[in-house]
Write a protein that holds these residues in place. Sequence first.
Motif, PDB file in Angstrom:
ATOM      1  N   VAL A  15     -23.486  44.290  37.882  1.00 49.97           N
ATOM      2  CA  VAL A  15     -23.234  44.466  36.565  1.00 49.97           C
ATOM      3  C   VAL A  15     -24.677  45.032  35.845  1.00 49.97           C
ATOM      4  O   VAL A  15     -25.764  44.466  36.236  1.00 49.97           O
ATOM      5  N   ASP A  16     -24.300  45.633  34.712  1.00 49.57           N
ATOM      6  CA  ASP A  16     -25.552  46.139  34.051  1.00 49.57           C
ATOM      7  C   ASP A  16     -26.149  44.908  33.011  1.00 49.57           C
ATOM      8  O   ASP A  16     -25.056  43.912  32.840  1.00 49.57           O
ATOM      9  N   ASP A  18     -26.362  44.733  29.963  1.00 52.30           N
ATOM     10  CA  ASP A  18     -25.975  44.710  28.616  1.00 52.30           C
ATOM     11  C   ASP A  18     -24.306  44.476  28.549  1.00 52.30           C
ATOM     12  O   ASP A  18     -23.844  44.665  27.672  1.00 52.30           O
ATOM     13  N   ALA A  19     -23.947  44.016  29.756  1.00 56.38           N
ATOM     14  CA  ALA A  19     -22.638  43.796  29.778  1.00 56.38           C
ATOM     15  C   ALA A  19     -22.130  42.360  29.821  1.00 56.38           C
ATOM     16  O   ALA A  19     -22.547  41.700  30.266  1.00 56.38           O
ATOM     17  N   TYR A  20     -20.954  42.173  29.123  1.00 57.75           N
ATOM     18  CA  TYR A  20     -20.287  40.866  28.965  1.00 57.75           C
ATOM     19  C   TYR A  20     -19.139  40.725  30.111  1.00 57.75           C
ATOM     20  O   TYR A  20     -18.374  41.807  30.289  1.00 57.75           O
ATOM     21  N   VAL A  21     -19.120  39.853  31.017  1.00 56.20           N
ATOM     22  CA  VAL A  21     -18.387  39.468  32.012  1.00 56.20           C
ATOM     23  C   VAL A  21     -17.532  38.330  31.645  1.00 56.20           C
ATOM     24  O   VAL A  21     -17.862  37.287  31.644  1.00 56.20           O
ATOM     25  N   GLU A  43     -14.935  51.328  37.310  1.00 55.50           N
ATOM     26  CA  GLU A  43     -14.362  52.677  36.649  1.00 55.50           C
ATOM     27  C   GLU A  43     -14.291  53.752  37.414  1.00 55.50           C
ATOM     28  O   GLU A  43     -15.175  54.248  37.868  1.00 55.50           O
ATOM     29  N   PRO A  69     -19.736  49.507  33.307  1.00 54.69           N
ATOM     30  CA  PRO A  69     -20.779  48.368  33.117  1.00 54.69           C
ATOM     31  C   PRO A  69     -20.785  47.604  34.506  1.00 54.69           C
ATOM     32  O   PRO A  69     -21.848  46.743  34.745  1.00 54.69           O
ATOM     33  N   GLY A  70     -20.063  47.928  35.416  1.00 54.92           N
ATOM     34  CA  GLY A  70     -20.116  46.875  36.690  1.00 54.92           C
ATOM     35  C   GLY A  70     -18.991  47.567  37.632  1.00 54.92           C
ATOM     36  O   GLY A  70     -18.108  48.102  37.504  1.00 54.92           O
TER      37      GLY A  70
END
Length: 97
Positions: A15-16, A18-21, A43, A69-70
């Motif tokens: 996951v990056d 700056d990503a919310y998981v 994606e 993002p992941g």
Amino acid sequence: NNATAASTFQWVFKVDDDAYVHLNGLIRFVKKRNPVGYHVYGERGFGRKEDLDGLAKGGLSRPYCTGGPGYVISRPTLKRAAVGMDDCVKEADASPY
């Protein structure tokens, strides 16, 4: 247990920063999948518009899992990919794209 994690994991999630998981959602998602086969979830796409020519010259003709993002990779997929990783990195480093 960190000592056994390297030999017992079923999935890897990249996951990056700056990503919310939604972790509970991710856990529910992978629990419904069979970790034994070759699986990558993320994606689907062709990459960034500015990279299309280089990717096409490299042989990409179908969408791939870009990750966004992941992305999630099953253990067998990661183990199989790791076998050729050194050659892949060398080839990518030498590429003009």
